[in-house]
Design a protein around this motif. Sequence first.
Motif, PDB file in Angstrom:
ATOM      1  N   MET A  22       0.812  -1.221   0.000  1.00 52.20           N
ATOM      2  CA  MET A  22       0.000   0.000   0.000  1.00 52.20           C
ATOM      3  C   MET A  22       0.844   1.269   0.000  1.00 52.20           C
ATOM      4  O   MET A  22       0.439   2.298  -0.537  1.00 52.20           O
ATOM      5  CB  MET A  22      -0.951  -0.027   1.195  1.00 52.20           C
ATOM      6  N   ALA A  23       2.030   1.206   0.587  1.00 49.22           N
ATOM      7  CA  ALA A  23       2.875   2.401   0.643  1.00 49.22           C
ATOM      8  C   ALA A  23       3.326   2.830  -0.748  1.00 49.22           C
ATOM      9  O   ALA A  23       3.538   4.024  -1.006  1.00 49.22           O
ATOM     10  CB  ALA A  23       4.084   2.146   1.540  1.00 49.22           C
ATOM     11  N   GLN A  24       3.473   1.859  -1.660  1.00 49.66           N
ATOM     12  CA  GLN A  24       3.936   2.150  -3.012  1.00 49.66           C
ATOM     13  C   GLN A  24       2.790   2.374  -3.995  1.00 49.66           C
ATOM     14  O   GLN A  24       3.030   2.655  -5.177  1.00 49.66           O
ATOM     15  CB  GLN A  24       4.822   0.999  -3.515  1.00 49.66           C
ATOM     16  N   GLN A  25       1.560   2.231  -3.525  1.00 48.52           N
ATOM     17  CA  GLN A  25       0.401   2.342  -4.392  1.00 48.52           C
ATOM     18  C   GLN A  25       0.129   3.795  -4.785  1.00 48.52           C
ATOM     19  O   GLN A  25       0.095   4.690  -3.932  1.00 48.52           O
ATOM     20  CB  GLN A  25      -0.834   1.777  -3.678  1.00 48.52           C
ATOM     21  N   THR A  26      -0.060   4.042  -6.078  1.00 52.65           N
ATOM     22  CA  THR A  26      -0.540   5.344  -6.532  1.00 52.65           C
ATOM     23  C   THR A  26      -1.926   5.564  -5.946  1.00 52.65           C
ATOM     24  O   THR A  26      -2.776   4.682  -5.988  1.00 52.65           O
ATOM     25  CB  THR A  26      -0.615   5.392  -8.070  1.00 52.65           C
ATOM     26  N   LYS A  27      -2.149   6.737  -5.380  1.00 52.69           N
ATOM     27  CA  LYS A  27      -3.410   6.981  -4.675  1.00 52.69           C
ATOM     28  C   LYS A  27      -4.242   8.056  -5.367  1.00 52.69           C
ATOM     29  O   LYS A  27      -3.710   8.965  -5.999  1.00 52.69           O
ATOM     30  CB  LYS A  27      -3.125   7.367  -3.225  1.00 52.69           C
ATOM     31  N   VAL A  28      -5.549   7.916  -5.214  1.00 55.61           N
ATOM     32  CA  VAL A  28      -6.507   8.867  -5.777  1.00 55.61           C
ATOM     33  C   VAL A  28      -7.108   9.667  -4.628  1.00 55.61           C
ATOM     34  O   VAL A  28      -7.653   9.089  -3.683  1.00 55.61           O
ATOM     35  CB  VAL A  28      -7.624   8.148  -6.551  1.00 55.61           C
ATOM     36  N   SER A  29      -6.996  10.986  -4.706  1.00 54.89           N
ATOM     37  CA  SER A  29      -7.526  11.842  -3.658  1.00 54.89           C
ATOM     38  C   SER A  29      -8.505  12.839  -4.261  1.00 54.89           C
ATOM     39  O   SER A  29      -8.186  13.509  -5.247  1.00 54.89           O
ATOM     40  CB  SER A  29      -6.379  12.594  -2.956  1.00 54.89           C
ATOM     41  N   VAL A  30      -9.692  12.923  -3.696  1.00 59.81           N
ATOM     42  CA  VAL A  30     -10.706  13.873  -4.150  1.00 59.81           C
ATOM     43  C   VAL A  30     -10.743  15.017  -3.135  1.00 59.81           C
ATOM     44  O   VAL A  30     -11.222  14.830  -2.011  1.00 59.81           O
ATOM     45  CB  VAL A  30     -12.089  13.199  -4.270  1.00 59.81           C
ATOM     46  N   PRO A  31     -10.232  16.196  -3.483  1.00 58.43           N
ATOM     47  CA  PRO A  31     -10.115  17.279  -2.505  1.00 58.43           C
ATOM     48  C   PRO A  31     -11.475  17.825  -2.075  1.00 58.43           C
ATOM     49  O   PRO A  31     -12.481  17.647  -2.759  1.00 58.43           O
ATOM     50  CB  PRO A  31      -9.304  18.340  -3.259  1.00 58.43           C
ATOM     51  N   GLU A  32     -11.483  18.489  -0.958  1.00 55.56           N
ATOM     52  CA  GLU A  32     -12.637  19.165  -0.360  1.00 55.56           C
ATOM     53  C   GLU A  32     -13.731  18.185   0.062  1.00 55.56           C
ATOM     54  O   GLU A  32     -14.059  18.084   1.235  1.00 55.56           O
ATOM     55  CB  GLU A  32     -13.200  20.248  -1.298  1.00 55.56           C
ATOM     56  N   LEU A  33     -14.329  17.464  -0.860  1.00 55.09           N
ATOM     57  CA  LEU A  33     -15.391  16.531  -0.495  1.00 55.09           C
ATOM     58  C   LEU A  33     -14.897  15.493   0.503  1.00 55.09           C
ATOM     59  O   LEU A  33     -15.661  15.007   1.333  1.00 55.09           O
ATOM     60  CB  LEU A  33     -15.930  15.813  -1.742  1.00 55.09           C
ATOM     61  N   GLY A  50      -7.275  10.191   5.562  1.00 57.72           N
ATOM     62  CA  GLY A  50      -6.858   9.151   4.634  1.00 57.72           C
ATOM     63  C   GLY A  50      -7.933   8.149   4.280  1.00 57.72           C
ATOM     64  O   GLY A  50      -7.771   7.368   3.332  1.00 57.72           O
ATOM     65  N   HIS A  51      -9.047   8.162   5.015  1.00 56.51           N
ATOM     66  CA  HIS A  51     -10.091   7.155   4.774  1.00 56.51           C
ATOM     67  C   HIS A  51     -10.625   7.235   3.345  1.00 56.51           C
ATOM     68  O   HIS A  51     -10.662   6.218   2.633  1.00 56.51           O
ATOM     69  CB  HIS A  51     -11.238   7.344   5.765  1.00 56.51           C
ATOM     70  N   PHE A  52     -11.014   8.423   2.914  1.00 58.71           N
ATOM     71  CA  PHE A  52     -11.632   8.526   1.596  1.00 58.71           C
ATOM     72  C   PHE A  52     -10.613   8.434   0.465  1.00 58.71           C
ATOM     73  O   PHE A  52     -10.970   8.090  -0.661  1.00 58.71           O
ATOM     74  CB  PHE A  52     -12.454   9.807   1.498  1.00 58.71           C
ATOM     75  N   THR A  53      -9.361   8.719   0.758  1.00 54.76           N
ATOM     76  CA  THR A  53      -8.321   8.438  -0.246  1.00 54.76           C
ATOM     77  C   THR A  53      -8.235   6.928  -0.468  1.00 54.76           C
ATOM     78  O   THR A  53      -8.098   6.463  -1.603  1.00 54.76           O
ATOM     79  CB  THR A  53      -6.964   8.991   0.217  1.00 54.76           C
ATOM     80  N   GLY A  54      -8.338   6.175   0.626  1.00 55.98           N
ATOM     81  CA  GLY A  54      -8.352   4.717   0.500  1.00 55.98           C
ATOM     82  C   GLY A  54      -9.558   4.225  -0.273  1.00 55.98           C
ATOM     83  O   GLY A  54      -9.451   3.319  -1.111  1.00 55.98           O
ATOM     84  N   VAL A  55     -10.705   4.826  -0.016  1.00 56.20           N
ATOM     85  CA  VAL A  55     -11.930   4.449  -0.731  1.00 56.20           C
ATOM     86  C   VAL A  55     -11.811   4.777  -2.214  1.00 56.20           C
ATOM     87  O   VAL A  55     -12.073   3.932  -3.083  1.00 56.20           O
ATOM     88  CB  VAL A  55     -13.162   5.157  -0.129  1.00 56.20           C
ATOM     89  N   ALA A  56     -11.432   6.024  -2.516  1.00 52.94           N
ATOM     90  CA  ALA A  56     -11.345   6.446  -3.916  1.00 52.94           C
ATOM     91  C   ALA A  56     -10.313   5.624  -4.681  1.00 52.94           C
ATOM     92  O   ALA A  56     -10.527   5.244  -5.842  1.00 52.94           O
ATOM     93  CB  ALA A  56     -10.993   7.931  -3.990  1.00 52.94           C
TER      94      ALA A  56
END
Length: 294
Positions: free
Chosen positions: A103-114, A125-131
């Motif tokens: 997981m540390a090397q995984q490219t992550k998707v982050s949706v700002p504000e929402l 970090g919860h919703f970054t994990g979800v997205a």
Amino acid sequence: MKTCTTTKQLRCQLNREKLAGKRVAFVPTMGNLHEGHLQLVRKAKQVADVVVVSIFVNPLQFNVQEDLNKYPRTLAADKEKLFAEGAQYLFYPSVDEIYPEGMAQQTKVSVPELSETLCGANRPGHFTGVATVVAKLFNIVQPDTAIFGKKDYQQLSIIKKMVLDLCMPIEIIGIETARAEDGLALSSRNGHLKPEERHTAPLLHQTLQTCREAIACGYDSYLELEQHAIETLKNAGFQPDYFSIRDAYTLKEVTDDTELIVIAAAAQLGMPRLIDNVTLNLNPNQDWGMLATS
């Protein structure tokens, strides 16, 4: 129903379906399926020829390892339910399959504000994990449409924004929250409620409804409504995380331009953390009763 555990297996199967011109609907879950999940599967069957359901307990969205370890795994029972509902494919990958480099090397998707408000404010970090996991699953399945419940309104909003921003050719359908007869939103967490807590739990939805009715009747002191609701929940034994009246599209504070509001709440009751919401259209030219949803 075919069970696939690798991306290669699933894509091989779905490529055949797509070449045959079939429309694919996808229902991502973390398992421990209940009636709410099954309603999503039924909707998927209505809008597509092929239904794919995933079961993956995503470690990237858990802030506490203990919560991840305690999450119920009920694969055998889940398979029986999905088979009975007519799902054609179950995708059941391992953590290594989804995060082969960790997981540390995984490219992550982050949706700002929402992602940074409501549930996101106290769960970094919860919703970054979800997205991130939903984006990966979308790329693996490549569905025409994906079905989600409205119980987690913030999560649904984040996924819709992600799909729009990243130009994913996927239709996102939100389904009304499935409830017990007493109004409690169905959740895998409900099984952790003690009998006396289960008796108290419907008050969360009742408090949301009371707040909505007050606004529909013209009461516009939102802060007072929020504070009263929080006190009501505290007095009943809840530990509220938030009770908030927001613009349903931006999840920001209501403004003069707001047409649709969401009243969202999260509260601890014993061990489980319960979430719920209701919406209300503020358009005075519309019928309140028709526009209010549960």
